[in-house]
Design an enzyme around this catalytic site. Structure first.
Site, mmCIF file in Angstrom:
data_model
loop_
_atom_site.group_PDB
_atom_site.id
_atom_site.type_symbol
_atom_site.label_atom_id
_atom_site.label_comp_id
_atom_site.label_asym_id
_atom_site.label_seq_id
_atom_site.Cartn_x
_atom_site.Cartn_y
_atom_site.Cartn_z
ATOM 1 N N GLY A 44 0.812 -1.255 -0.012
ATOM 2 C CA GLY A 44 0.156 -0.026 -0.094
ATOM 3 C C GLY A 44 1.010 1.321 -0.088
ATOM 4 C CB CYS A 45 3.611 2.251 2.096
ATOM 5 S SG CYS A 45 2.799 2.068 3.590
#
Length: 156
Positions: A44-45
């Protein structure tokens, strides 16, 4: 609550990926998109960082700089930048003092375990250092476009 929309954000200083001390006040006269994320190299990051990378030029045309913040150390930030060609600075908040200041250091639950970590959040600070917009509990999909639209429509 330490930060509040409509109020000046207290100056802070953290090391970037090169170990250089970076302060919010270094960017007076520019809009600042300050985003907190949990961890370098996670799916996600990485998606979020690459979305900011892909819109970096658009933010720049609006006199806006992007600063990413996570508890990762500077060396890990540098690897993340190198791996994904990130054109903006990542700040190391290893003691999560800035995350506390912005109230994004939270108790999280994952697979039955409880732990403290960063709640994905973005703060848009104007040229005078005033917090104009906050996005808390951010979902990655579409977020960077939302932030870009806000800067385009509200900060000139």
């Amino acid at each position: 609550m330490a930060v509040e929309v409509g109020k000046v954000v207290k100056d802070f200083t953290l090391p970037n990926q090169n170990g250089e001390q970076i302060s919010l006040s270094d960017f007076r006269g520019k809009n600042v998109v300050l985003y907190f994320y949990p961890k370098d190299m996670t799916p996600g990051c990485t998606t979020q960082a690459c979305d900011f990378r892909d819109q970096h030029e658009s933010f720049g045309k609006l006199n806006a700089v992007i600063l990413g913040v996570s508890p990762d150390p500077a060396e890990r930030h540098q690897k993340f930048i190198d791996k994904h060609d990130l054109p903006f600075e990542l700040l190391a908040d290893e003691e999560h003092k800035l995350a506390d200041e912005f109230d994004v250091w939270k108790l999280k639950k994952n697979f039955g375990k409880e732990y403290y970590g960063v709640e994905r959040s973005t703060f848009i600070i104007d040229k005078e250092g005033i917090l104009q917009k906050e996005y808390r509990k951010v979902k990655v999909a579409g977020h960077v476009e939302d932030a870009l639209t806000y800067v385009k429509e509200n900060l000139h």
